[in-house]
Scaffold this motif. Structure first.
Motif, PDB file in Angstrom:
ATOM      1  N   MET A 533     -52.962  92.305 -45.954  1.00 30.20           N
ATOM      2  CA  MET A 533     -52.293  91.838 -47.166  1.00 30.20           C
ATOM      3  C   MET A 533     -51.276  92.905 -47.569  1.00 30.20           C
ATOM      4  SD  MET A 533     -55.836  90.658 -48.961  1.00 30.20           S
ATOM      5  CE  MET A 533     -56.833  89.336 -48.267  1.00 30.20           C
ATOM      6  N   ASN A 534     -49.997  92.543 -47.506  1.00 31.40           N
ATOM      7  CA  ASN A 534     -48.918  93.524 -47.718  1.00 31.40           C
ATOM      8  C   ASN A 534     -49.041  94.692 -46.738  1.00 31.40           C
ATOM      9  OD1 ASN A 534     -48.408  91.834 -49.830  1.00 31.40           O
ATOM     10  ND2 ASN A 534     -48.647  93.354 -51.454  1.00 31.40           N
ATOM     11  N   GLY A 535     -49.518  94.376 -45.530  1.00 34.99           N
ATOM     12  CA  GLY A 535     -49.668  95.404 -44.508  1.00 34.99           C
ATOM     13  C   GLY A 535     -50.925  96.236 -44.631  1.00 34.99           C
ATOM     14  N   ILE A 536     -51.760  95.942 -45.631  1.00 36.57           N
ATOM     15  CA  ILE A 536     -52.996  96.712 -45.866  1.00 36.57           C
ATOM     16  C   ILE A 536     -54.187  95.900 -45.363  1.00 36.57           C
ATOM     17  CG2 ILE A 536     -54.443  97.813 -47.617  1.00 36.57           C
ATOM     18  CD1 ILE A 536     -51.895  97.847 -49.413  1.00 36.57           C
ATOM     19  N   ASP A 537     -55.094  96.556 -44.666  1.00 30.31           N
ATOM     20  CA  ASP A 537     -56.308  95.884 -44.183  1.00 30.31           C
ATOM     21  C   ASP A 537     -57.040  95.250 -45.369  1.00 30.31           C
ATOM     22  OD1 ASP A 537     -58.821  95.176 -43.141  1.00 30.31           O
ATOM     23  OD2 ASP A 537     -58.823  96.848 -41.741  1.00 30.31           O
ATOM     24  N   SER A 538     -57.396  93.976 -45.221  1.00 35.59           N
ATOM     25  CA  SER A 538     -58.055  93.250 -46.320  1.00 35.59           C
ATOM     26  C   SER A 538     -59.347  93.920 -46.764  1.00 35.59           C
ATOM     27  CB  SER A 538     -58.348  91.803 -45.903  1.00 35.59           C
ATOM     28  OG  SER A 538     -59.221  91.768 -44.788  1.00 35.59           O
ATOM     29  N   GLN A 539     -59.982  94.685 -45.855  1.00 36.37           N
ATOM     30  CA  GLN A 539     -61.211  95.393 -46.213  1.00 36.37           C
ATOM     31  C   GLN A 539     -60.954  96.480 -47.256  1.00 36.37           C
ATOM     32  OE1 GLN A 539     -64.276  94.713 -45.090  1.00 36.37           O
ATOM     33  NE2 GLN A 539     -63.683  93.107 -43.663  1.00 36.37           N
ATOM     34  N   ASP A 540     -59.695  96.947 -47.332  1.00 37.28           N
ATOM     35  CA  ASP A 540     -59.348  98.016 -48.274  1.00 37.28           C
ATOM     36  C   ASP A 540     -58.707  97.492 -49.557  1.00 37.28           C
ATOM     37  OD1 ASP A 540     -60.208  99.932 -46.396  1.00 37.28           O
ATOM     38  OD2 ASP A 540     -58.264  99.846 -45.378  1.00 37.28           O
ATOM     39  N   VAL A 541     -58.580  96.163 -49.661  1.00 36.35           N
ATOM     40  CA  VAL A 541     -57.928  95.552 -50.818  1.00 36.35           C
ATOM     41  C   VAL A 541     -58.981  95.063 -51.806  1.00 36.35           C
ATOM     42  CG1 VAL A 541     -56.495  93.601 -51.585  1.00 36.35           C
ATOM     43  CG2 VAL A 541     -55.869  94.889 -49.533  1.00 36.35           C
ATOM     44  N   ASN A 542     -58.737  95.262 -53.093  1.00 31.97           N
ATOM     45  CA  ASN A 542     -59.628  94.755 -54.142  1.00 31.97           C
ATOM     46  C   ASN A 542     -59.577  93.234 -54.131  1.00 31.97           C
ATOM     47  OD1 ASN A 542     -60.285  93.732 -56.947  1.00 31.97           O
ATOM     48  ND2 ASN A 542     -60.795  95.895 -57.210  1.00 31.97           N
ATOM     49  N   LEU A 543     -60.687  92.616 -53.730  1.00 31.37           N
ATOM     50  CA  LEU A 543     -60.717  91.165 -53.523  1.00 31.37           C
ATOM     51  C   LEU A 543     -60.495  90.397 -54.818  1.00 31.37           C
ATOM     52  CD1 LEU A 543     -61.162  88.743 -51.664  1.00 31.37           C
ATOM     53  CD2 LEU A 543     -63.628  88.989 -52.037  1.00 31.37           C
ATOM     54  N   GLU A 544     -61.137  90.831 -55.910  1.00 26.08           N
ATOM     55  CA  GLU A 544     -60.984  90.127 -57.183  1.00 26.08           C
ATOM     56  C   GLU A 544     -59.531  90.146 -57.645  1.00 26.08           C
ATOM     57  OE1 GLU A 544     -63.652  91.606 -60.114  1.00 26.08           O
ATOM     58  OE2 GLU A 544     -65.465  91.014 -59.026  1.00 26.08           O
ATOM     59  N   ASN A 545     -58.904  91.290 -57.501  1.00 25.04           N
ATOM     60  CA  ASN A 545     -57.490  91.418 -57.873  1.00 25.04           C
ATOM     61  C   ASN A 545     -56.613  90.497 -57.016  1.00 25.04           C
ATOM     62  OD1 ASN A 545     -54.993  93.389 -56.638  1.00 25.04           O
ATOM     63  ND2 ASN A 545     -54.892  92.788 -58.791  1.00 25.04           N
ATOM     64  N   PHE A 546     -56.890  90.455 -55.708  1.00 26.57           N
ATOM     65  CA  PHE A 546     -56.108  89.610 -54.805  1.00 26.57           C
ATOM     66  C   PHE A 546     -56.269  88.130 -55.166  1.00 26.57           C
ATOM     67  CE2 PHE A 546     -55.995  87.006 -50.908  1.00 26.57           C
ATOM     68  CZ  PHE A 546     -54.656  87.176 -50.563  1.00 26.57           C
ATOM     69  N   GLN A 547     -57.501  87.718 -55.458  1.00 26.74           N
ATOM     70  CA  GLN A 547     -57.739  86.313 -55.795  1.00 26.74           C
ATOM     71  C   GLN A 547     -57.052  85.923 -57.103  1.00 26.74           C
ATOM     72  OE1 GLN A 547     -62.045  86.186 -55.625  1.00 26.74           O
ATOM     73  NE2 GLN A 547     -62.047  85.488 -53.501  1.00 26.74           N
ATOM     74  N   GLU A 548     -56.876  86.883 -58.015  1.00 26.84           N
ATOM     75  CA  GLU A 548     -56.151  86.598 -59.255  1.00 26.84           C
ATOM     76  C   GLU A 548     -54.680  86.301 -58.985  1.00 26.84           C
ATOM     77  OE1 GLU A 548     -56.801  89.990 -61.691  1.00 26.84           O
ATOM     78  OE2 GLU A 548     -58.870  89.434 -62.226  1.00 26.84           O
ATOM     79  N   LEU A 549     -54.160  86.821 -57.879  1.00 25.11           N
ATOM     80  CA  LEU A 549     -52.762  86.589 -57.513  1.00 25.11           C
ATOM     81  C   LEU A 549     -52.576  85.286 -56.742  1.00 25.11           C
ATOM     82  CD1 LEU A 549     -51.873  90.207 -56.300  1.00 25.11           C
ATOM     83  CD2 LEU A 549     -51.312  89.176 -58.519  1.00 25.11           C
ATOM     84  N   MET A 550     -53.699  84.679 -56.373  1.00 23.85           N
ATOM     85  CA  MET A 550     -53.668  83.448 -55.578  1.00 23.85           C
ATOM     86  C   MET A 550     -54.118  82.259 -56.419  1.00 23.85           C
ATOM     87  SD  MET A 550     -52.763  84.485 -52.469  1.00 23.85           S
ATOM     88  CE  MET A 550     -53.296  83.195 -51.346  1.00 23.85           C
ATOM     89  N   GLY A 551     -53.431  81.146 -56.289  1.00 22.14           N
ATOM     90  CA  GLY A 551     -53.883  79.893 -56.878  1.00 22.14           C
ATOM     91  C   GLY A 551     -54.454  79.015 -55.780  1.00 22.14           C
ATOM     92  N   PHE A 552     -55.437  78.197 -56.107  1.00 25.70           N
ATOM     93  CA  PHE A 552     -56.066  77.356 -55.090  1.00 25.70           C
ATOM     94  C   PHE A 552     -56.380  75.991 -55.676  1.00 25.70           C
ATOM     95  CE2 PHE A 552     -60.213  76.135 -52.951  1.00 25.70           C
ATOM     96  CZ  PHE A 552     -59.590  75.560 -51.845  1.00 25.70           C
ATOM     97  N   VAL A 553     -55.914  74.959 -55.000  1.00 27.41           N
ATOM     98  CA  VAL A 553     -56.233  73.580 -55.384  1.00 27.41           C
ATOM     99  C   VAL A 553     -56.960  72.939 -54.203  1.00 27.41           C
ATOM    100  CG1 VAL A 553     -55.364  71.387 -56.249  1.00 27.41           C
ATOM    101  CG2 VAL A 553     -54.140  73.505 -56.770  1.00 27.41           C
TER     102      VAL A 553
END
Length: 711
Positions: A533-553
């Protein structure tokens, strides 16, 4: 050959019978391991665990393992210790011993049972797993954890617990007032006649008032303690349930989880009303035995002997109570699951004229549950009857002993005192055995609850990188298989999505599109490969923060039985103007304003009083309320018209929102920057619509036949 008993390990989900069988066999050999520990080395999926995987797991702990194909007649030659059997072609049980044509089976689902030769041959699937530990080894010991949730609570609230115990002891002390008064009035009859009636009445009245005071205090303490315990533990379990990774729910039935939450209230009553009472009753039983010994040793030995007889009978009945209770839980959970599914699918049932079919299924399952309820109730009533018989006739027999054995060696007052005490004694003794009985049921319940509490939560302990935007999402050689499964759902998936792009995934049902969505949202972790995500391994990314940036229907949007406004807000603090803004983007505002209650219109359960298109657009508005950087649309506009769909798509494009689309309508994907064609878990082609029509025969066929056939 003589066998010691195999310890019973209950399964709490249908797919873990194999691990339970391993835990039982290892327990027989002195290795105490929980199923939860075993899952760390062999996680089971929805289809359970294979014999080959079970063999590997036992090898991991140093066991020698052999697999046999054998008939029932051949088992006596190899049963030098308990065997794991493949049962009913879909289940694992442990064969404890064979004796005179009777097979003792421990079923993880229901416990120990004896099976005749004919039934055994019918159900045995002729596959056997034999295992033995190495001789030179250190035994594995793991402490039971199912009581931890209550142990932690009691440790934290010692003062409240101590207060309740003290009041309970006082309440039992008050119960001894009556027999002492009877003894006093009888032994001092001549002297009492000189005391006025009013004085006698005041003495009794004082005893009654003391009795009422103590029991009111006890009731108050019990209610306070119960409420405190229920609130604390319910919140803890609920917090844990919402903190576990999504993979936890892939192998567990929703109705079963609901049933487990209901068990918390049952356990509260068991602990406070039965187990705690049984502990206090134990002190009462010891006290009365000491009193009997001081009155006359004969009374003590009589009380002890009749107590042992009562205990033997109750322990024997208890085995059947626990077995019937386990069976009732299993069938009751199945009934609840079927009821839930039937009510959830009522529109489909009615529309397809399947009422008779569903009625038959429900009646069949209800009859099974009812039959087990009758068995459990009968054994419970038998248990209560034994207690009642001893409670009624035990004191009478004591009086006979006093009259014909002691022959006047104790006073009449002491005889009446002993008679009255014995009534309290057998009641307390019955409560002790009931508490012991309930403890077995409580343990069954707690095993189901600890399955939630012991599951690892999503690890948020380490500080991880928070993203301010979603510039790119990249899949690099990502493969994935579901927990406990052997087959990969996705294999070597590679793609990159850049900010502002519209990317579509097309493929047949079961091709892996929904799994890609789960990986994009962080619900699953790749079995192999990397997600950046943005070139950063997803394991090192704050998942809750990332999900706040994503919308899902989602494809099947879930509407709550609340107002339209609350369905959009989801308890978030946004103004009415913001709610109306996202509703306008979702093209639902005008329709809401035409409703009598407008945004306060209450949506019925599962949104049955609104159309499918309205439901999808309300969910779309919900996903936009946080102004996400990117949005995932899983068939999100399948129920809306083309004009509305184009308007929604234009908003995303004009505002440079990243769109990740799964759709069956050509109009939805034709203007995508990139289309990925998925088949059997792999990307078989990619490009724009025009490129794929020209270069891909597979996509050309999709386009000719209609994309809607491939979702």
């Amino acid at each position: 050959m003589a066998f010691k008993r195999v310890p019973y390990v209950a399964q709490v989900q249908e797919s873990e019978c194999g691990l339970c069988a391993i835990a039982m066999v290892m327990g027989y050999h002195g290795d105490r391991l929980s199923v939860k520990t075993l899952t760390k080395h062999a996680e089971v999926g929805r289809d359970g665990i294979s014999l080959g995987r079970m063999k590997q797991l036992l090898h991991h702990y140093g066991y020698e393992v052999k697999l046999y194909e054998a008939t029932a007649a051949m088992l006596e030659k190899i049963i030098d210790q308990p065997l794991i059997l493949f049962w009913d072609n879909s289940h694992y049980v442990v064969l404890e011993k064979i004796s005179k044509g009777t097979f003792t089976i421990i079923d993880p689902n229901i416990g120990r049972m004896k099976v005749g030769e004919a039934e055994f041959k019918e159900r045995f699937s002729n596959i056997v797993l034999w295992s033995a530990p190495p001789e030179d080894r250190q035994k594995i010991k793991e402490n039971d954890s199912y009581l931890r949730v209550y142990r932690d609570f009691f440790t934290k609230h010692k003062k409240v617990m101590l207060m309740l115990l003290c009041i309970s002891v006082l309440s039992y002390g008050v119960m001894l007032i009556t027999p002492n008064l009877m003894k006093f009035f009888t032994d001092h009859y001549e002297n009492i006649k000189t005391i006025t009636t009013s004085e006698n009445f005041l003495l009794i009245l004082a005893a009654i008032l003391l009795y009422i005071l103590i029991f009111v205090l006890k009731s108050f303490a019990v209610v306070k303690f119960s409420a405190l315990m229920d609130k604390s533990i319910y919140k803890k379990v609920l917090h844990k349930l919402l903190s576990v990774p999504y993979s936890f729910f892939l192998t567990r039935n929703s109705s079963d989880l609901m049933y487990r939450l209901g068990l918390l209230k049952t356990n509260r009553e068991f602990l406070v009303e039965t187990v705690l009472k049984g502990i206090i009753d134990f002190g009462m039983v010891v006290t009365i035995n000491v009193i009997m010994l001081t009155i006359n040793p004969v009374l003590f030995w009589y009380t002890l002997a009749i107590s042992m007889l009562m205990g033997i009978l109750l322990v024997y009945i208890r085995k059947n109570i626990l077995k019937n209770h386990r069976l009732e839980i299993v069938e009751g959970t199945k009934l609840q699951s079927l009821e839930y599914e039937s009510l959830s699918a009522m529109f489909t049932i009615k529309a397809s004229n399947q009422e008779s079919f569903m009625r038959g299924l429900l009646h069949e399952q209800y009859d099974k549950a009812l039959e087990l309820y009758k068995k459990r109730t009968f054994t419970n009533d038998l248990y209560a009857t034994v207690i009642s018989i001893f409670n009624t006739f035990g004191p009478v027999c004591l009086f006979i002993v006093i009259l014909f054995v002691l022959d006047g060696s104790i006073s009449i007052g002491s005889a009446i005192f002993g008679y009255t005490l014995l009534g309290i004694y057998f009641s307390s003794l019955g409560n002790i055995f009931t508490a012991f009985n309930v403890y077995g049921t409580l343990k069954n319940n707690l095993e189901r609850i600890s399955d939630i509490l012991e599951h690892p939560s999503v690890d948020n302990s380490e500080p991880k990188i928070k993203l301010s935007s979603v510039e790119s999402i990249e899949f690099e050689n990502v493969s994935f298989k579901y927990p406990g499964q052997q087959e990969f759902v996705l294999r070597d998936i590679n793609f990159t999505i850049h900010k502002g792009e519209k990317v579509a995934f097309v493929g047949k049902t079961g091709s892996g599109k929904s799994t890609i969505i789960g990986l994009l949202l962080g619900l699953y972790q790749p079995t192999s490969g990397k997600i950046y995500m943005n070139g950063i391994d997803s394991q090192d990314v704050n998942l809750e923060n990332f999900q706040e940036l994503m919308g899902f229907v989602p494809q099947e949007p879930f509407i709550f039985n609340k107002s339209i406004r609350n369905n959009i807000l989801m308890n978030q603090d946004f103004s009415q103007e913001e709610v109306e803004r996202v509703a306008k983007i979702a093209q639902i505002h005008e329709e809401i304003m035409q409703m009598p209650m407008q945004y306060e219109t209450v949506v019925s359960e599962s949104g049955q009083n609104i159309s499918g298109g309205q439901k999808q657009r309300i969910i779309l508005a919900r996903s936009l309320i946080n102004d996400p950087e990117a949005i995932i649309l899983d068939e999100a506009t399948s129920s809306v018209d083309n004009v509305t769909e184009r308007s929604i798509s234009s908003y995303f494009s004009n505002h440079h929102k990243t769109q990740i689309v799964i759709a069956h309508r050509l109009s939805t994907i034709v203007n995508s920057d990139m289309i990925y064609l998925i088949e059997n878990g792999t990307i078989v082609d990619q490009g724009t619509h025009d490129e794929l029509v020209m270069s891909s025969a597979v996509y050309h066929n999709y386009n000719q036949e209609g994309v809607e056939q491939y979702t």
